[in-house]
Design an enzyme around this catalytic site. Structure first.
Site: not given
Length: 527
Positions: A64, A114, A175, A177, A335, A340, A344, A381, A457
């Site tokens: 991710d 995502s 979540h 994904t 995953e 990710d 972030h 993703d 992203h």
């Protein structure tokens, strides 16, 4: 202060130049590079004999937020963790013979999220941001646009074909994904009924945790976090009984874990919530496994309690050993979800170590499967506005400084930088001097050009690495929703299975592929 910064940068450069050579001595010899290229060419020529077997097993590794700069930086980190300079290192995914690019945009977003992307690479249909398992006709947060717009996933296609199926993630199992593999929700944030508006509940929409157990009964393996969404509101967590934020969230009073264990008690089903319980299981005696190791997401790998929390690699190994018992094969979604989260938060070190751990899991899966009957795909993703540069020298620590000061503010800067995010800091109206902070700290927030509480992203294409049966069909540049169609085609599941049946009734891919080649040849002659 400027003099101090200059001395720090200069001393680091001096010691670096006085230490080990900036590159290995043998790299000065052209023969080294020529021989390496010739070996690579020989390997490439061997790929002309394509693997056209039927894929009994399918594995999708989803990093991710793992954009191409993240892959490159993780490669360097992996090498440096092994005492090398890093640039020449190979990740496990680097060894895959076929690489392509996927276009990640959502139907309503140039830079995607995502949820919409998960619907693409799992359900084969591009969708709106924030929605999972529904087409672009569904509108985010509007419950009444759900019915009639549901789309099914490759996990369901595999289950309906008699294969075992599994989900392994470092995030919550509900979540974005993982949820796209089983849920149909117009809002990715509807983790439990506690997070849903009253209107949506009145209109009959179900929360994602509930859908995990009801939409595709008997998912064989489920591992990750998200424990609190399975228990009645305010029920104390088994691991953190005195932490209110970790208590159950469900307003309907249901105990989804208890319901699952009651249903599976006579089917060799086991529920575990810590590493010791997980690793004490004998996969040969397990048909179904539910592992919920944290109330929400699993901790970053750098912060993981190795006594109580399993690594992604450990979870993947157990999952494959359970799933591969099925003679019809399996589908497994894995995953690396906290790559990710690290980005972030502007915490590049966390993100890159998460990537290295996922690569370790890819290597473990390789040891437990065969390229002859298992198609493995590794992709992301979406990307992030993360990069590294600054003309750093060979072997420079990936978390280190660039070998120069800014010619504008005369301050040092790290090689890693974000386009936006929480790392933007001003001290007395000027950019923070990174030499005054510990930029090697696990939670250091790399400097960003634009101040945001959370970094965003990125919108560029992401890499798709593939190996195994029909992996060569993942080539060039494609829409992201192409991925599950290829995987389903290779395994003879989903919508186009006619190519799998020969005149004898046995599954066989070769005749159809050869007939396609013959048709193309005839077309060239006639045209």
């Amino acid at each position: 202060m400027k003099l101090t910064a200059l001395l720090i940068v200069c001393s680091s450069l001096m010691f670096g130049s006085l230490g080990k050579p900036q590159f290995p001595e043998h790299e000065k010899d052209p023969k080294f590079w020529n021989m390496w290229a010739q070996r690579t060419l020989k390997d490439a020529l061997s790929l002309q004999s394509l693997n056209t077997n039927k894929a009994m097993n399918l594995i999708l590794f989803l990093g991710d937020g793992m954009g191409i700069p993240t892959v490159t930086a993780a490669r360097i980190l992996k090498g440096q963790l092994n005492g090398q300079s890093g640039e020449e290192t190979q990740l496990e995914m680097d060894k895959f013979p076929f690489v392509s690019l996927a276009k990640t945009y959502n139907t309503n977003a140039q830079v995607p999220d995502s949820a919409g992307t998960a619907t693409a690479y799992l359900c084969g249909v591009k969708a709106n941001e924030g929605t999972v398992g529904v087409s672009a006709a569904a509108v985010r947060t509007q419950c009444n646009t759900t019915q009639g717009n549901e789309v099914t996933s490759i996990l369901r296609w595999a289950k309906e074909a008699g294969k075992s199926v599994g989900i392994v993630t470092t995030t919550r199992v509900n979540h974005a994904t993982p949820s796209a593999s089983y849920a149909h929700s117009v809002d990715r944030d509807w983790y439990s009924d506690n997070e849903m508006p009253a209107e949506a509940l009145r209109d009959g929409c179900k929360d994602i945790a509930r859908q995990l157990f009801e939409n595709i009964p008997n998912i064989d393996v489920i591992m990750g976090g998200g424990r609190k969404y399975m228990f009645p509101k305010n029920k104390s967590d088994v691991e953190y009984p005195n932490v209110l934020k970790h208590s159950g969230t469900r307003k309907d009073g249901r105990n989804l874990v208890e319901e699952w264990t009651d249903r599976m008690k006579d089917k060799k089903g086991y529920y575990v919530w810590n590493k010791k319980q997980l690793l004490s299981l004998n996969p040969s005696n397990v048909n179904y496994l539910l592992g919920l190791f944290e109330p929400a997401d699993l901790p970053y790998d750098l912060e993981r309690n190795t006594e109580t929390d399993p690594s992604l690699t450990e979870m993947v190994e157990v999952a494959i050993k359970i799933l591969r018992k099925n003679p019809r094969g399996f589908y497994l979604l894995v995953e690396g979800g906290r790559i990710d989260h690290g980005h972030h938060e502007g915490k590049a070190k966390q993100a890159l170590h998460e990537t290295v751990e996922m690569d370790r899991a890819i290597g473990r899966a390789d040891l437990l499967t065969s390229v002859h009957d298992t198609m493995t795909v590794v992709t992301a993703d979406h990307s992030h506005v993360f990069n590294f540069g600054g003309y750093t020298g060979r072997g420079n620590t990936i978390f280190g400084l660039a070998p120069m000061l800014s010619d504008i503010d005369q301050k040092p800067f790290t090689s890693i930088i974000y386009g936006n995010g929480p790392g933007y800091k001003l001290i007395n109206g000027a950019r923070e001097n990174v030499s005054t902070v510990d930029y090697q700290d696990n939670n250091y927030q790399a400097q960003a050009a634009v101040p945001l509480s959370m970094e965003t992203h990125g919108g560029e294409d992401v890499a798709v690495f593939a190996k195994g049966p029909l992996a060569h069909l993942l080539h060039g540049v494609h829409e992201q929703n192409y991925i599950p169609h290829v995987m389903a085609y290779a395994a003879c599941i989903g919508q186009n299975r006619e190519h799998c049946v020969s005149s004898s009734g046995a599954a066989d891919l070769r005749p159809v592929l050869s007939s396609i080649a013959a048709l193309l040849t005839v077309t060239r002659i006639l045209c």
